[in-house]
Design a protein around this motif. Structure first.
Motif: not given
Ligand SMILES: NC(=O)c1ccc[n+]([C@@H]2O[C@H](COP(=O)([O-])OP(=O)(O)OC[C@H]3O[C@@H](n4cnc5c(N)ncnc54)[C@H](OP(=O)(O)O)[C@@H]3O)[C@@H](O)[C@H]2O)c1
Length: 308
Positions: A78, A85, A88, A102, A112
């Motif tokens: 990511v 975030t 994503a 990430s 996340l």
């Protein structure tokens, strides 16, 4: 790796969400040795990238997919800005991945994980650099990428592409050391609108050192493995090595974009609150940077994100 016009793989060994400076920098290198999927924000951006993007001196034509149609991939990196975030993570959750990593700045792992309950989800760090100049991506110095245990295949793929990468057993301490650098340099450079090197000279040097001394006890309580002199030395070394650079937060402020202050200083402010510690200078800088963001949102209207 894919010859032109060859069919796209059904499943990719690696995908990168975020077709920005760093995402394309990584993808272009990886694509020299293996198939890599790039996930762009939408169809329009995907179509533009498919025609080719110049990364350094090379024209790179990525295998690019819009965010609403990501391909399956074994591993996902990511590389969107911290404020994107959650979006994503929702994309990554649809990719049937073994792991989602990430490499963003700031602490984004919690956000996340909250939005992507698939396989391993964790955060590494990278000191690779890149910036965008119009449609051109320029690498800005080779760094190193540290990944948590469990992401060995990702480190191996990066290394195969000639990028320095390794598993860091104490990734938590490494993340905190990176956060220390970010909380000291990024907002100060953004508020004073100076290149990083100016932070090492009077009058800003005293402010820089004060920010480190105020943040250090909080980060130490969270597991930072540096004593105070080492913390100061780390921040000074990064400011010196990047003296001519504009910090990413300054670039965001100058371009009237949302910054990553929530995931950087906001994360520190929240940690301090958890430990019952005061970080008044960071708190003031948080508010100052928020006031510079589009829409001029202040702390009272927009609390720091919960990313830790
Ligand atoms: N650049 C560096 O040197 C560097 C170094 C270390 C760490 N980092 C960190 O790496 C992260 C990325 O930085 P960057 O400089 O590459 O930023 P960037 O150039 O702004 O790239 C981010 C990309 O993510 C895309 N994006 C946003 N939301 C998306 C979504 N929902 N789906 C798909 N794509 C989406 C953006 O699309 P649009 O273009 O359409 O907005 C943009 O292309 C940040 O956390 C940064 O702090 C950067």
């Amino acid at each position: 790796m894919n010859p032109p016009d060859s069919p796209l793989p059904d499943r990719y060994p690696l995908a990168i969400i975020g077709a920005g400076a760093l995402g394309l920098r990584f993808a272009a290198r990886l694509a020299e040795v293996m198939p890599v999927a790039v996930i762009a924000r939408d169809d329009v951006r995907a179509a533009r990238l498919r025609a080719g993007v110049t990364v350094g001196d090379h024209l790179y034509k990525p295998d690019v997919f819009p965010a609403d149609a990501p391909p399956p991939a074994d591993w996902v990196i990511v590389l969107v800005k911290a404020g994107d975030t959650a979006d994503a993570a929702a994309i990554a959750a649809r990719m049937d991945a073994q792991g989602v990593l990430s490499l963003q700045n700031g602490l984004t792992g919690k956000v996340l994980r909250a939005h992507c309950a698939t396989g391993r989800v964790d955060q590494g760090i990278t000191t690779e650099g890149a910036y965008r100049d119009g449609d051109h991506v320029w690498p800005s110095g080779a760094g190193e990428t540290l990944v948590p245990a469990g992401f060995e295949p990702v480190a191996a793929m990066l290394a195969r592409a000639g990028l320095r990468a390794r598993v860091e057993p104490d990734i938590g301490a490494a993340r905190l050391a990176k956060l220390l650098v970010n909380v000291a340099i990024n907002p100060l450079a953004a508020v004073h609108r100076v290149n990083n090197g100016a932070l090492l000279a009077p009058p800003l040097r005293a402010e820089l050192d004060h920010l480190v001394r105020e943040a250090w006890p909080v980060l130490r309580a969270e597991g930072l493995a540096l004593d105070e002199p080492a913390a100061l030395a780390r921040v000074h070394a990064v400011a010196a090595a990047t003296a001519a650079n504009r910090a990413s937060m300054l670039q965001d402020v100058l371009a009237s974009r949302r910054t990553e202050i929530d995931a950087i200083t906001g994360a520190l402010v929240q940690m301090a609150a958890r430990h019952g510690m005061a970080v008044p200078t960071h708190d003031a800088l948080y508010r100052a940077v928020k006031a510079l963001e589009p829409g001029n949102r202040l702390l009272s209207e927009s609390r720091p994100c919960t990313g830790t």
